[in-house]
Design a protein around this motif. Structure first.
Motif, mmCIF file in Angstrom:
data_model
loop_
_atom_site.group_PDB
_atom_site.id
_atom_site.type_symbol
_atom_site.label_atom_id
_atom_site.label_comp_id
_atom_site.label_asym_id
_atom_site.label_seq_id
_atom_site.Cartn_x
_atom_site.Cartn_y
_atom_site.Cartn_z
ATOM 1 N N ASN A 1 13.938 10.109 16.492
ATOM 2 C CA ASN A 1 14.900 11.202 16.404
ATOM 3 C C ASN A 1 15.686 11.105 15.087
ATOM 4 O OD1 ASN A 1 17.228 9.525 16.733
ATOM 5 N ND2 ASN A 1 16.917 9.537 18.939
ATOM 6 N N LEU A 2 16.512 12.100 14.812
ATOM 7 C CA LEU A 2 17.217 12.148 13.532
ATOM 8 C C LEU A 2 18.213 10.999 13.366
ATOM 9 C CD1 LEU A 2 17.804 15.952 12.907
ATOM 10 C CD2 LEU A 2 16.035 14.468 11.965
ATOM 11 N N ALA A 3 18.840 10.562 14.437
ATOM 12 C CA ALA A 3 19.782 9.439 14.348
ATOM 13 C C ALA A 3 19.053 8.152 13.963
ATOM 14 C CB ALA A 3 20.529 9.260 15.659
ATOM 15 N N GLU A 4 17.887 7.938 14.551
ATOM 16 C CA GLU A 4 17.087 6.756 14.215
ATOM 17 C C GLU A 4 16.602 6.839 12.770
ATOM 18 O OE1 GLU A 4 15.116 5.725 18.556
ATOM 19 O OE2 GLU A 4 14.200 7.277 17.312
ATOM 20 N N LEU A 5 16.189 8.013 12.368
ATOM 21 C CA LEU A 5 15.729 8.213 11.000
ATOM 22 C C LEU A 5 16.876 7.983 10.015
ATOM 23 C CD1 LEU A 5 13.488 8.964 9.051
ATOM 24 C CD2 LEU A 5 13.958 11.371 9.540
ATOM 25 N N ALA A 6 18.055 8.471 10.327
ATOM 26 C CA ALA A 6 19.222 8.265 9.464
ATOM 27 C C ALA A 6 19.525 6.777 9.323
ATOM 28 C CB ALA A 6 20.424 9.012 10.027
ATOM 29 N N SER A 7 19.434 6.052 10.419
ATOM 30 C CA SER A 7 19.674 4.608 10.390
ATOM 31 C C SER A 7 18.632 3.904 9.516
ATOM 32 C CB SER A 7 19.632 4.063 11.813
ATOM 33 O OG SER A 7 19.832 2.675 11.819
ATOM 34 N N LEU A 8 17.395 4.310 9.644
ATOM 35 C CA LEU A 8 16.326 3.741 8.819
ATOM 36 C C LEU A 8 16.573 4.030 7.340
ATOM 37 C CD1 LEU A 8 13.557 2.393 8.413
ATOM 38 C CD2 LEU A 8 12.520 4.618 8.875
ATOM 39 N N LEU A 9 17.004 5.229 7.037
ATOM 40 C CA LEU A 9 17.279 5.589 5.646
ATOM 41 C C LEU A 9 18.367 4.706 5.053
ATOM 42 C CD1 LEU A 9 17.099 9.488 5.803
ATOM 43 C CD2 LEU A 9 15.433 7.917 4.784
ATOM 44 N N LYS B 1 25.408 10.172 3.528
ATOM 45 C CA LYS B 1 24.412 11.230 3.309
ATOM 46 C C LYS B 1 23.192 11.089 4.210
ATOM 47 C CE LYS B 1 25.631 12.092 -1.450
ATOM 48 N NZ LYS B 1 25.139 12.416 -2.765
ATOM 49 N N SER B 2 23.151 10.037 5.010
ATOM 50 C CA SER B 2 21.937 9.714 5.758
ATOM 51 C C SER B 2 21.558 10.755 6.807
ATOM 52 C CB SER B 2 22.048 8.334 6.393
ATOM 53 O OG SER B 2 23.069 8.318 7.371
ATOM 54 N N VAL B 3 22.519 11.328 7.501
ATOM 55 C CA VAL B 3 22.206 12.313 8.549
ATOM 56 C C VAL B 3 21.653 13.588 7.921
ATOM 57 C CG1 VAL B 3 23.160 13.741 10.396
ATOM 58 C CG2 VAL B 3 23.868 11.360 10.177
ATOM 59 N N GLU B 4 22.298 14.044 6.867
ATOM 60 C CA GLU B 4 21.809 15.241 6.168
ATOM 61 C C GLU B 4 20.419 15.000 5.580
ATOM 62 O OE1 GLU B 4 22.862 17.927 2.225
ATOM 63 O OE2 GLU B 4 24.332 16.496 2.948
ATOM 64 N N MET B 5 20.242 13.837 4.974
ATOM 65 C CA MET B 5 18.954 13.521 4.372
ATOM 66 C C MET B 5 17.860 13.370 5.435
ATOM 67 S SD MET B 5 18.158 10.744 1.428
ATOM 68 C CE MET B 5 19.338 11.519 0.344
#
Length: 64
Positions: free
Chosen positions: A2-10, A19-23
């Motif tokens: 999901n986007l939260a997991e992806l933001a954390s990975l970024l 900027k991680s959630v937007e990215m």
């Protein structure tokens, strides 16, 4: 993923936390576009994009 997991990975790859959630949202959208355009899976497209981003942040840290 999901986007939260992806933001954390970024963030772990070097993305600024603010900027991680937007990215993550932009990356998700682009991965879906690439998958459709190139006839690949979403996972393959996301892998490709994450590798590019990780290399870009690594180069930035080295001052290249």
């Amino acid at each position: 993923m999901n986007l939260a997991e992806l933001a954390s990975l970024l963030v772990t790859l070097g993305c600024p936390a603010e900027k991680s959630v937007e990215m993550a949202g932009q990356l998700d959208k682009r991965a879906r576009q690439l998958a459709e355009q190139k006839g690949k899976t979403y996972e393959q497209a996301m892998n490709h994009l994450l590798n590019l981003m990780a290399r870009g942040w690594a180069s930035k840290e080295k001052g290249l």
